[in-house]
Enzyme design. Structure first.
Site, PDB file in Angstrom:
ATOM      1  N   ASP A 182      38.225  50.110  44.877  1.00 18.62           N
ATOM      2  CA  ASP A 182      37.926  50.417  43.522  1.00 18.62           C
ATOM      3  C   ASP A 182      36.828  51.544  43.422  1.00 18.62           C
ATOM      4  OD1 ASP A 182      37.466  49.939  40.749  1.00 18.62           O
ATOM      5  OD2 ASP A 182      38.419  47.966  41.212  1.00 18.62           O
ATOM      6  N   HIS A 253      40.594  53.635  38.971  1.00 15.06           N
ATOM      7  CA  HIS A 253      39.821  52.961  39.729  1.00 15.06           C
ATOM      8  C   HIS A 253      39.750  53.617  41.242  1.00 15.06           C
ATOM      9  CE1 HIS A 253      38.866  49.661  37.225  1.00 15.06           C
ATOM     10  NE2 HIS A 253      40.076  49.562  36.852  1.00 15.06           N
ATOM     11  N   GLU A 323      44.145  50.416  33.934  1.00 12.64           N
ATOM     12  CA  GLU A 323      42.959  51.032  33.366  1.00 12.64           C
ATOM     13  C   GLU A 323      42.825  52.374  33.712  1.00 12.64           C
ATOM     14  OE1 GLU A 323      40.042  47.094  32.611  1.00 12.64           O
ATOM     15  OE2 GLU A 323      39.711  47.977  34.577  1.00 12.64           O
TER      16      GLU A 323
HETATM   17  C1  ACM Z   1      42.086  43.962  35.529  1.00 15.86           C
HETATM   18  O1  ACM Z   1      41.262  42.981  35.221  1.00 15.86           O
HETATM   19  N1  ACM Z   1      41.503  45.368  35.330  1.00 15.86           N
HETATM   20  C2  ACM Z   1      43.498  44.149  36.314  1.00 15.86           C
END
Ligand code: ACM
Length: 549
Positions: A182, A253, A323
């Site tokens: 991440d 991420h 995201e």
């Molecule tokens: C997530 O909670 N961004 C998969």
């Protein structure tokens, strides 16, 4: 459902309990284990856990030895199903549809032996553990019963990961989704790209609490698993019939990877050499550049990942996809040239193009891609599966379109969300999701067509660790709610579709004693202990009930 089982209090509740009673047989130093071919891992597990808990040798026994735990496979049963019977003769017989079923039956046997069976050394030496008289038939509702653990936001040392695999097994959960990368850290050694861990596995400081908090922990934070650590984790999981789903989160991420290899970022938009591993929380704009170089780089990463996570126990590889902000792609001449080159409509289709690339790549290597529900945007190849997290909606759309789905809506089974509305809840974020709320979670939404419902592989609880700095914080958020979740994932839904929470709570009284014996730092029903509170560290509680999406 096993709510009236005197002295058993099994969780998750088994499908059927026939004869039962307190008196079955008493184990002693002469008790042996008779293990048919294919059940050796359960034999090893029983010897190491029950043997340690009760100080018994549990030596291998002959085929017809009395006073034995007998392990057998009967393919007529469902693969993960089992039958456990004690009774005539001084023995207990566990018959599974496969070696996995035998293992789940052994977990039931451990619960039948009482909370002391969950300790690592005997506390009543000389006393003989009693196996109650029982005849149990059991099998899981869903084949995918998972927990996702985020070891990127806060690293959890290998021993703690192994312990979590034991905790999953104790609750008959069989999927460990391992969120390895991440913005805030890269946690898996990749030999051909050493800077991913040299640079990407640690950050110089960390936001303490939600990002609105003004507090910083100035201690550098980090850690990663060597390839041998990963091999051990995978083997440990396999011994426990747990499949591991490794997640390499792209194209968003990814700031830790970009900090390690700046050429992976959008170098025509920002100076990516100035980026470091992110020290706070949220969704940031520093995403991967959709270049050939990036694709080759992550093919290299995934080649090593496939080598470490064999197909037999990791048929699915998770590539994230959640995201991914598109701000930089909108500004990047290189990204826009890609859109033109492939005749794509917009940046969503560009993301979809990246995902399709890795779907084709994984499929050619005998694996299946799974990603968060954003991967539906811009189109998705038929064999790709979806983790439905933003609600039920993505999962419903995916299942109706014929994709396999894992239901993990944040409104219901995100265990980082607070579990009570009290002022002493530590670093409270998200909606209030109580033990009862999780117990009443239904993975298959009403109104789904029968055909689409068949695509719901199962469900998982997700554990994001922004506000969980260590194992004790993870335990607090995860337990006892994972226990309720395990029953949702394993036990049949009653005909009334109403789960009996009062009955579950009664069984929890015994289960808390098991968790105590295991050393789990759960949230007590009366609220956090003083040492579990975090006064003054800001969270971000969301008010009201979660929207029903
Ligand atoms: C997530 O909670 N961004 C998969």
């Amino acid at each position: 459902m096993g709510t009236d089982i005197t002295g058993m209090e099994l969780i998750p509740a088994p499908v059927r309990v026939g004869h039962q009673g307190r008196c079955g047989f008493l184990m002693d130093r002469a008790t042996t284990i008779t293990a048919q071919d294919g059940t050796e891992n359960t034999e090893r597990w029983l010897r190491s856990t029950l043997g340690a808990a009760f100080g018994l040798p549990l030596a291998p026994g002959g085929e017809d030895a009395p006073n034995a735990i007998r392990l057998r496979i009967d393919p007529a049963l469902e693969p993960e199903g089992y039958r456990l019977s004690t009774g005539s003769g001084r023995s207990v017989e566990i018959t599974g549809g496969s070696s996995a079923g035998v293992f789940w039956g052994a977990q039931t046997l451990r619960q039948l032996l009482g909370p002391e069976a969950f300790r690592r050394a005997p506390i009543s030496p000389g006393s003989r553990p009693a196996v109650p008289f029982a005849d149990i038939e059991d099998s899981p509702r869903f084949p995918w019963r998972g927990m996702m653990l985020d070891v990127a936001r806060h690293f959890l040392p290998k021993d703690d990961v192994l312990r979590y695999l034991d905790l999953l097994a104790a609750h008959k959960l069989n999927v460990f989704h391992f969120h390895l990368t991440d913005d805030q850290g890269w946690r898996i050694e990749i030999k051909r790209y050493p800077r991913l861990t040299e640079v990407g596995s640690w950050r110089s400081r960390t936001k303490h609490g939600h990002r609105a908090s003004e507090l910083w922990d100035e201690t550098p934070h980090g850690g990663y698993y060597t390839q041998d650590d990963i091999r051990e984790i995978v083997a440990y999981a396999a011994e426990r019939h747990i499949r591991v789903v490794p997640e390499i989160d792209i194209p968003g991420h990814s700031q830790a990877a970009i900090a390690a290899y700046p050429e992976l970022g959008n170098t025509d938009v920002i100076d990516t050499t100035a980026l470091s591993v992110w020290d706070t929380w949220g969704i940031n704009p520093n995403v991967l550049a959709p270049t050939d170089n990036t694709l080759r780089f992550f093919e290299g990463v995934l080649e090593e990942v496939l080598g470490l996570f064999p197909a037999a126990t990791s048929p699915f590889i998770h590539i994230g996809g959640d995201e991914c902000r598109k701000d930089q792609w909108k500004e990047s001449p290189a990204a826009q040239a890609r859109i033109d080159e492939f005749g794509l409509a917009d940046e969503d289709e560009l993301q979809s193009w990246v995902i399709r690339h890795f779907d084709t790549w994984l499929t050619a290597r005998g694996r299946r891609l799974i990603g968060w529900d954003e991967i539906l945007e811009g189109g998705l190849p038929a064999d790709a599966a979806v983790s439905s997290w933003r609600g039920y909606g993505g999962g419903i759309a995916a299942a109706e379109a014929g994709h396999d789905v894992v239901m993990c809506p944040e409104q219901h089974v995100y265990l980082d969300h607070r579990q009570d509305g009290g002022a002493d809840e530590p670093m409270p974020i998200g909606f209030i999701r109580t033990l009862e709320d999780v117990y009443r979670f239904e993975p298959v939404p009403a109104g789904l067509s029968e055909e689409a419902a068949r695509h719901i592989l199962g469900t998982q609880a997700n554990v994001w660790t922004e506000v969980m700095q260590d194992r004790a914080r993870v335990d607090y958020q995860v337990f006892p709610r994972l226990v309720a979740f395990a029953e949702v994932a394993w036990s049949p839904l009653p005909a009334s579709a109403e789960r009996d929470f009062a009955g579950f709570e009664r069984r929890m009284a015994t289960h808390y004693a098991r968790l105590d014996a295991l050393g789990v730092d759960y949230r007590p029903p009366s609220g956090p202990l003083p040492r579990q509170q975090r006064p003054g560290v800001l969270g971000r509680p969301l008010e009201g009930p979660p929207p029903n999406v």
